[in-house]
Design a protein around this motif. Sequence first.
Motif, PDB file in Angstrom:
ATOM      1  N   SER A 171     -38.203   2.910  -2.727  1.00 26.69           N
ATOM      2  CA  SER A 171     -36.839   3.059  -3.234  1.00 26.69           C
ATOM      3  C   SER A 171     -36.234   1.751  -3.733  1.00 26.69           C
ATOM      4  CB  SER A 171     -35.939   3.653  -2.136  1.00 26.69           C
ATOM      5  OG  SER A 171     -35.934   2.826  -0.983  1.00 26.69           O
ATOM      6  N   ASN A 172     -36.843   0.616  -3.388  1.00 30.61           N
ATOM      7  CA  ASN A 172     -36.285  -0.670  -3.834  1.00 30.61           C
ATOM      8  C   ASN A 172     -36.985  -1.241  -5.071  1.00 30.61           C
ATOM      9  OD1 ASN A 172     -38.619  -1.153  -2.352  1.00 30.61           O
ATOM     10  ND2 ASN A 172     -37.927  -3.143  -1.601  1.00 30.61           N
ATOM     11  N   VAL A 173     -37.796  -0.409  -5.748  1.00 32.36           N
ATOM     12  CA  VAL A 173     -38.391  -0.813  -7.032  1.00 32.36           C
ATOM     13  C   VAL A 173     -38.151   0.310  -8.042  1.00 32.36           C
ATOM     14  CG1 VAL A 173     -40.159  -2.335  -6.075  1.00 32.36           C
ATOM     15  CG2 VAL A 173     -40.650   0.096  -6.316  1.00 32.36           C
ATOM     16  N   SER A 174     -38.230  -0.013  -9.316  1.00 30.16           N
ATOM     17  CA  SER A 174     -37.958   0.974 -10.369  1.00 30.16           C
ATOM     18  C   SER A 174     -39.146   1.919 -10.557  1.00 30.16           C
ATOM     19  CB  SER A 174     -37.663   0.254 -11.683  1.00 30.16           C
ATOM     20  OG  SER A 174     -38.851  -0.351 -12.186  1.00 30.16           O
ATOM     21  N   GLY A 175     -38.921   2.984 -11.340  1.00 27.33           N
ATOM     22  CA  GLY A 175     -39.998   3.948 -11.591  1.00 27.33           C
ATOM     23  C   GLY A 175     -41.180   3.316 -12.295  1.00 27.33           C
ATOM     24  N   GLY A 176     -40.930   2.452 -13.278  1.00 24.64           N
ATOM     25  CA  GLY A 176     -42.018   1.778 -13.974  1.00 24.64           C
ATOM     26  C   GLY A 176     -42.773   0.824 -13.086  1.00 24.64           C
ATOM     27  N   GLN A 177     -42.053   0.131 -12.201  1.00 27.01           N
ATOM     28  CA  GLN A 177     -42.710  -0.782 -11.258  1.00 27.01           C
ATOM     29  C   GLN A 177     -43.569  -0.008 -10.265  1.00 27.01           C
ATOM     30  OE1 GLN A 177     -39.200  -2.777  -9.808  1.00 27.01           O
ATOM     31  NE2 GLN A 177     -39.408  -4.474 -11.263  1.00 27.01           N
ATOM     32  N   LYS A 178     -43.081   1.139  -9.820  1.00 26.93           N
ATOM     33  CA  LYS A 178     -43.875   1.978  -8.918  1.00 26.93           C
ATOM     34  C   LYS A 178     -45.165   2.422  -9.601  1.00 26.93           C
ATOM     35  CE  LYS A 178     -41.638   5.269  -6.700  1.00 26.93           C
ATOM     36  NZ  LYS A 178     -40.613   6.310  -6.397  1.00 26.93           N
ATOM     37  N   GLN A 179     -45.062   2.801 -10.873  1.00 29.72           N
ATOM     38  CA  GLN A 179     -46.267   3.223 -11.589  1.00 29.72           C
ATOM     39  C   GLN A 179     -47.269   2.088 -11.717  1.00 29.72           C
ATOM     40  OE1 GLN A 179     -45.591   5.132 -15.379  1.00 29.72           O
ATOM     41  NE2 GLN A 179     -45.601   7.148 -14.412  1.00 29.72           N
ATOM     42  N   ALA A 205     -43.656   6.351 -17.360  1.00 32.59           N
ATOM     43  CA  ALA A 205     -42.449   5.570 -17.076  1.00 32.59           C
ATOM     44  C   ALA A 205     -42.506   4.170 -17.680  1.00 32.59           C
ATOM     45  CB  ALA A 205     -42.229   5.474 -15.559  1.00 32.59           C
ATOM     46  N   LEU A 206     -43.583   3.886 -18.424  1.00 31.27           N
ATOM     47  CA  LEU A 206     -43.743   2.550 -19.016  1.00 31.27           C
ATOM     48  C   LEU A 206     -43.214   2.553 -20.446  1.00 31.27           C
ATOM     49  CD1 LEU A 206     -47.390   1.722 -17.871  1.00 31.27           C
ATOM     50  CD2 LEU A 206     -45.262   1.312 -16.632  1.00 31.27           C
ATOM     51  N   ASP A 207     -42.644   1.433 -20.839  1.00 26.36           N
ATOM     52  CA  ASP A 207     -42.228   1.308 -22.223  1.00 26.36           C
ATOM     53  C   ASP A 207     -43.477   1.167 -23.100  1.00 26.36           C
ATOM     54  OD1 ASP A 207     -42.686  -1.778 -22.809  1.00 26.36           O
ATOM     55  OD2 ASP A 207     -41.787  -1.611 -20.804  1.00 26.36           O
ATOM     56  N   TYR A 208     -43.313   1.337 -24.403  1.00 19.66           N
ATOM     57  CA  TYR A 208     -44.469   1.349 -25.316  1.00 19.66           C
ATOM     58  C   TYR A 208     -45.238   0.019 -25.285  1.00 19.66           C
ATOM     59  CZ  TYR A 208     -43.037   5.793 -27.334  1.00 19.66           C
ATOM     60  OH  TYR A 208     -42.738   7.124 -27.516  1.00 19.66           O
ATOM     61  N   LYS A 209     -44.492  -1.087 -25.172  1.00 17.83           N
ATOM     62  CA  LYS A 209     -45.153  -2.388 -25.164  1.00 17.83           C
ATOM     63  C   LYS A 209     -46.024  -2.549 -23.917  1.00 17.83           C
ATOM     64  CE  LYS A 209     -44.209  -7.377 -25.076  1.00 17.83           C
ATOM     65  NZ  LYS A 209     -43.171  -8.428 -25.023  1.00 17.83           N
ATOM     66  N   THR A 210     -45.459  -2.242 -22.755  1.00 17.31           N
ATOM     67  CA  THR A 210     -46.216  -2.363 -21.505  1.00 17.31           C
ATOM     68  C   THR A 210     -47.391  -1.400 -21.495  1.00 17.31           C
ATOM     69  OG1 THR A 210     -44.166  -2.951 -20.349  1.00 17.31           O
ATOM     70  CG2 THR A 210     -46.030  -2.288 -18.986  1.00 17.31           C
ATOM     71  N   ASP A 211     -47.166  -0.190 -21.988  1.00 16.17           N
ATOM     72  CA  ASP A 211     -48.232   0.808 -22.089  1.00 16.17           C
ATOM     73  C   ASP A 211     -49.390   0.259 -22.918  1.00 16.17           C
ATOM     74  OD1 ASP A 211     -49.841   2.995 -22.519  1.00 16.17           O
ATOM     75  OD2 ASP A 211     -48.289   4.281 -23.299  1.00 16.17           O
TER      76      ASP A 211
END
Length: 583
Positions: free
Chosen positions: A477-485, A508-514
Amino acid sequence: MLKIRKYLSKTQWLYIIISVLFIVGQVWLDLKLPDYMSSITKLVQTEGSKMGDILMQGAYMLLCAFGSVLSSVIVGYFVAKVAAGLSRTLRRKVYDKTLEFSMEELDHFSIASLINRTTNDITQFQTLIAMGLQAMVKAPILAIWAIIKIAGKDWHWTTATGIAVFVLMLVMMLLLAIALPRFKRIQFLTDNINRVSREQLSGIRVVRAYNAEVYQEAKFDAANQDITDNNLVVGRTMALLQPMMNFISVGLTLAVYWIGAYLIYEAGIMKKLGIFADMIVFSNYAMQVIMAFMLMNMMFILLPRAEVSAKRVCEVLDKCIALVDPIKTIDSNSLDVENAGTVEFQNVSFTYPDGASDTLHDISFRINPGETVAFIGPTGCGKSTLINLIPRFYDVREGSVKVDGMDVRHYRQKELREKIGYVSQKSVLFSGTVASNILLGREKEKSIEKALEIAQASEFVYKMENGEDEVISQGGSNVSGGQKQRLSIARAIARDASILIFDDSFSALDYKTDSLLRKKLTEELPDITKIIVAQRISTVKNADKIIVLDHGRIVGMGRHEELMDNCRQYQEIAASQLSKEEL
């Protein structure tokens, strides 16, 4: 409930035997008290009796009372050890059995019910042993022994006691007939209120976002009222039992003394003292009989609910596992090294246990070592179901799924899953640290930095105050959805498996990170087979092979360019996501 006895250890059986012996001793001591009281009565009424003789009988009574108390304490100690030990064993076995469950068994039991069976149900059984074992053993022994003691004293008194016992049993049977069905319903209602509470707490953000507090409160109030009404009926019914027993007990005492007064009045001078002493003894024995039934009363209050709980616990422990390891397995070390990382589906069809029709039908394809293969298709087409067959979360209905050239049903499940790094559709993190979530119980044989780097997680992990040792809250719960992924992906990479499965794990990742993540996977793990389920064309278009699913069937297979030419379903998906220029 008798099934539970097989989980008792030899030491616990010894404790039970010791407890039974001390209970028998306690009953004997309790039933000796009226004899000493009778002796004291005769000594007081007899001229020339010495005070020392009276005091001696009184001393014997004190010793019996002290011995009875000491026996009760000893029995309580051993019974508590049995209850606590058995509860610990059952909790461990239920938990271990739950971990063995396949998805099919987990679908059969709700999570709220499994938690309730592991906690509340076992507590009910522990309470029965701790408080009811003495009653279950002591009550029949005390009742039978006391009845034997009073038998033959006088038929008037015996008849009065028999009538009192008959009325008492009739009352108990009537009240239990009303309460027992309610006792059985309590555990189901407890499951329901746990389910409602868990659902609402898990979705608290959605509830608040939609201002649905009043609606959810109404759902909880309905479940709460059901269990309250049920408990009120049980409580009110069983509340009548104690006063009725007290009434019968007092009535029997009055009857004994009334009959005794009549017999003394009618007896001759020489017999009056003997009848009076018998009356004192009989009244005490009669009270012991009533006391035995009062102990049974406690047992009848605890037993029905504990019996239901024991049945629910045994349902879990006796549940047959759908997925079992084969009796004979092939040594995976003897497999062809060249096949390491291959996945092959041969005419696979699959239906969920309660499903009316096939979720997957006649699926066939082969993934070679080091290939990146992507699955795409509309929602509900069977993508996640298909990849869940690879680590054998379910078994196929027809055909076969092969990993490294061998049917997954011929592997030990643990051995099969050692070959696979799996990232689920819903990212799951556990309370602990970043490192403990990535290693997940494994020894830190080497640095996890590479896994974090490939998963594009280094950026935020090493900016945290404690880096890899930063605390992760329950559920992440203390990290974002993208960080969890990204942490979930790093966990799979750190496993050093030959096959990586990503079940819609880039959503949950942005296109660049993906894009960076997929590039790193290709560059850093060229020999690892990568299986990707995704909704985005941009995520799958560079894959070595794209498999398009629709209604559980393969409707297209090939590279992006090939599918754009010959697969209508893929073209529709691409057209919905890409501009004309991009197409």
